[in-house]
Design an enzyme around this catalytic site. Structure first.
Site, PDB file in Angstrom:
ATOM      1  N   SER A  88       0.806  -1.228   0.000  1.00 46.03           N
ATOM      2  CA  SER A  88       0.000   0.000   0.000  1.00 46.03           C
ATOM      3  C   SER A  88       0.838   1.276   0.000  1.00 46.03           C
ATOM      4  CB  SER A  88      -0.962   0.010   1.188  1.00 46.03           C
ATOM      5  OG  SER A  88      -0.266   0.260   2.381  1.00 46.03           O
ATOM      6  N   LYS A 139       1.494   4.939   7.013  1.00 48.17           N
ATOM      7  CA  LYS A 139       0.670   5.687   6.049  1.00 48.17           C
ATOM      8  C   LYS A 139       1.156   7.133   5.967  1.00 48.17           C
ATOM      9  CE  LYS A 139      -2.291   2.294   5.456  1.00 48.17           C
ATOM     10  NZ  LYS A 139      -2.446   1.616   4.176  1.00 48.17           N
TER      11      LYS A 139
END
Lengths: 167, 143
Positions: B23, B66
């Protein structure tokens, strides 16, 4: 003097053995952690697992859940409201072939009373991607409620906790 | 002395992190090692837009890594893959390809940050993103 000293050492040793035995076998937090560890092992699928193993593991799941357990898998997932429904859902689920290793990490236990507790944890699933044969990993937070029923800690409710809140 | 220094550095300041998943590609790749700097937001410093942060789950064993795109009080929306902050398109030089994601608008709370991975070519259903509270952000990735 010497025999008196030996007596004190023996008493201290007995107290220490008693304390650690209690901590190991009877401390509720430890009993809950042991039970959750066994549940994780039951949910894991070994590489060499046969159909009989799978059926045996599904049958063993009943030992870890209360008959009226509620399982919520989040807003987009289903909610199961009984142990029979849970066992039925697991039995009808056809996972991809290969090894699955489930583990509960960072388990934090809060005792609500002598017979009820909550466990907050991260559920890890390690498997192998059947398409690429590469190791795959997923993790989710979960909150579990447990109750001591006839000397065995069983799960009465479990819900997924969203770490990141989607809009 | 070395033992004490290592204990302080790795026990307090730097948390080793092994990245798993795709991701955050192309910034980070699967299996890469990094460190979360746990002192990055000490002494009143707050996370900033563009920071890549480590976000804890139930504990420190498993973390999300993230990038912060939305700050407290901002309105975040994704339309056809373009991130809008308070209705203005966000320039994202770290994102190489964008699938046409659509995410409804959300206004962040006082201690909330909007975090997302750099790999937007993948399906939104397979990508974990959203609001994270400040108390879950444990540090900034070192490099």
């Amino acid at each position: 003097m010497k025999s008196s000293g030996s007596k004190y050492v023996s008493i201290v040793l007995i107290l220490l053995v008693g304390y650690f035995s209690y901590q190991w076998w009877f401390n509720p937090r430890r009993a809950i952690k042991r039970q959750l560890g066994e549940l994780a092992a039951t949910l894991s699928v070994p590489t060499s697992g046969t159909e009989i193993d799978r059926i045996a593991r599904i049958a063993r799941l009943r030992n870890y859940f209360a008959p009226d357990v509620t399982i919520s898998l989040g807003p987009s997932g289903p909610t199961l409201t009984s142990r029979d429904a849970l066992v039925g859902a697991v039995a009808s689920w056809n996972p991809p072939a290969g090894e699955w290793t489930v583990s509960f990490v960072d388990v934090q236990i809060t005792m609500d009373s002598g017979t009820t507790a909550r466990a907050y944890m991260t559920v890890e699933v390690r498997t192998t991607d059947p398409r690429t044969s590469q190791p795959a990993f997923d993790a989710r937070e979960a909150m579990v409620k447990l109750a001591d029923q006839e000397g065995v800690w069983v799960i009465t409710a479990a819900e997924a906790v969203a770490t990141l809140q989607r809009p | 002395m070395l033992v004490v220094a290592s204990a302080v550095i790795f026990g307090v300041a730097l948390l080793p992190v092994r990245l798993s998943g795709i991701s955050m590609e192309p910034t980070y790749t699967d299996g890469e090692m990094n460190f979360a700097n746990r002192l990055a937001y000490a002494a009143g410093r707050r996370p900033a837009r563009g920071d890549v942060v480590a976000i804890r789950m139930a504990g420190m064993s498993v973390l999300y890594v993230k990038r912060i795109i939305g700050l407290p009080g901002e309105r975040v929306e994704i339309t056809m893959g373009t991130v809008l902050i308070d209705d203005q398109p966000l320039l994202e030089p770290t994102v190489v390809r964008k699938a046409p994601w659509n995410v409804p608008a959300v206004t962040l709370g006082d201690d909330e940050y909007f975090v997302i991975g750099d790999n937007r070519a993948m399906s939104a259903q397979n990508h974990d993103f959203g609001r994270a509270s400040l108390d879950r952000i444990i540090g900034k990735m070192l490099f």
